[in-house]
Design a protein around this motif. Sequence first.
Motif, short mmCIF file in Angstrom:
data_model
loop_
_atom_site.label_atom_id
_atom_site.label_comp_id
_atom_site.label_asym_id
_atom_site.label_seq_id
_atom_site.Cartn_x
_atom_site.Cartn_y
_atom_site.Cartn_z
N PRO A 64 0.84 -1.21 0.00
CA PRO A 64 0.00 0.00 0.00
C PRO A 64 0.87 1.25 0.00
CG PRO A 64 -0.84 -1.60 1.57
CD PRO A 64 0.47 -2.13 1.09
N LEU A 65 0.40 2.27 -0.71
CA LEU A 65 1.18 3.51 -0.79
C LEU A 65 1.25 4.23 0.54
CD1 LEU A 65 -0.11 5.05 -4.15
CD2 LEU A 65 2.11 4.01 -3.72
N GLU A 66 0.17 4.18 1.30
CA GLU A 66 0.09 5.01 2.50
C GLU A 66 -1.00 4.49 3.43
OE1 GLU A 66 -0.70 9.78 3.49
OE2 GLU A 66 -0.97 8.99 1.45
N ASP A 67 -0.74 4.56 4.72
CA ASP A 67 -1.77 4.28 5.72
C ASP A 67 -2.47 5.60 6.03
OD1 ASP A 67 -3.27 3.88 8.03
OD2 ASP A 67 -1.81 2.52 8.94
N VAL A 68 -3.75 5.70 5.65
CA VAL A 68 -4.49 6.95 5.82
C VAL A 68 -5.55 6.81 6.91
CG1 VAL A 68 -4.06 7.79 3.49
CG2 VAL A 68 -6.05 6.34 3.93
N THR A 69 -5.31 5.91 7.87
CA THR A 69 -6.29 5.69 8.92
C THR A 69 -6.54 6.95 9.75
OG1 THR A 69 -5.56 3.37 9.05
CG2 THR A 69 -6.89 4.21 10.87
N ALA A 70 -5.48 7.66 10.11
CA ALA A 70 -5.66 8.89 10.89
C ALA A 70 -6.47 9.91 10.11
CB ALA A 70 -4.30 9.45 11.28
N ARG A 71 -6.18 10.02 8.82
CA ARG A 71 -6.94 10.94 7.97
C ARG A 71 -8.40 10.50 7.90
NH1 ARG A 71 -8.25 15.76 6.00
NH2 ARG A 71 -8.78 15.76 3.80
N PHE A 72 -8.63 9.19 7.81
CA PHE A 72 -10.00 8.68 7.79
C PHE A 72 -10.78 9.13 9.02
CE2 PHE A 72 -12.95 5.59 9.53
CZ PHE A 72 -13.85 5.41 8.48
N HIS A 73 -10.19 8.95 10.19
CA HIS A 73 -10.90 9.31 11.43
C HIS A 73 -11.22 10.80 11.46
CE1 HIS A 73 -10.97 5.45 13.38
NE2 HIS A 73 -9.67 5.28 13.22
N ALA A 74 -10.29 11.63 10.97
CA ALA A 74 -10.53 13.07 10.97
C ALA A 74 -11.69 13.43 10.04
CB ALA A 74 -9.26 13.81 10.56
N VAL A 75 -11.70 12.85 8.85
CA VAL A 75 -12.76 13.15 7.88
C VAL A 75 -14.09 12.55 8.34
CG1 VAL A 75 -13.51 12.87 5.49
CG2 VAL A 75 -11.11 13.34 5.98
#
Length: 335
Positions: A64-75
């Motif tokens: 995977p290019l990037e773990d965007v879990t933190a961004r997910f929670h914010a959005v």
Amino acid sequence: MASKDLRPSPPPPPPGPVPTPAAPGVIARMLQSLRALPEARHNPSAAPGSTGLAGWFKAETPPPLEDVTARFHAVYARVRDNEAVLPDEARRHQYLLIKGMLGDELPGYLDDNQRRLEERGLETRGVAVDTEGRLLDNVAVVREALLDARHFRRSVVLVGHSKGGVEALSALALHPELREVVRAVVTLQAPYGGSVIANDLVASPALRRLVDVAFPSLFQGDGASVEDLSYARRQDFVRRHPYPAGIPTVSLATSRLSRRSVLRPLCAYVHERYGWGCDGLVAALDAEIPGSRVVRLGDMDHAEAAMTGLPGFSNYFPSALTETMVALALDAPRF
């Protein structure tokens, strides 16, 4: 920057009840048969069991290019607060939703997901796959939907849950020339590497007979569609038809081991037998699409992404989840 034109609609009504799980006796018999399987050893494609197979593709494909879990929670928090999160371009695309296995048999399946997108002023279409059908037959249906989009010069965002996500990815792997019409792909708990439960079902002679009988008689489906999600079948397909690089893709990989989950017996089976985090049908490792931006959640089962649940039992709303994932997908540039 969020578009001022895409104003949020009023908060959704309280979630309705989730369908009850299968009768305890049925689950108990299935788990008893699964637990009787011998462990896989030197030849996983031939031996029963799934030991060592979760995430098998990670050593062979781009991570995977990037773990965007933190961004997910914010959005997701902004969506739950009824804030606008979709970019200006969102209304330029058509959103093709693809159901997973047995999706046509479950009342309300993906309804909340689709309704939210339409409330945001987006054009949606459910791709008419046979949710009890074979993978390649459904890939042909997805291909026709993409050809229609190309004919009418539309760009699309593919949103697939479970096996529907695999069918979306497989259509682009088999027909990479159609990637030009695809702005982004969102997969929700898609067993890209295979489903541990499907794999163990077809490895058990007793359960395999049950699948072969139940699918045609109860759902007018093909029992071999379960085998399409076994590790051996997915290994063969992915090695011959890898997912193309460069398509903006966001994948959701989840697990949940909670007494409040309707899928706890299956989550516990996978945890106890293999030590893997699982959403009840798919090990989290198998849902991390190569080259994607991945969201990793440890508190969601396989039902929560596509069906509204009882208050206090589900941690997420399918509507808010889908809007958040689409926002993350459109945040990625087109390569």
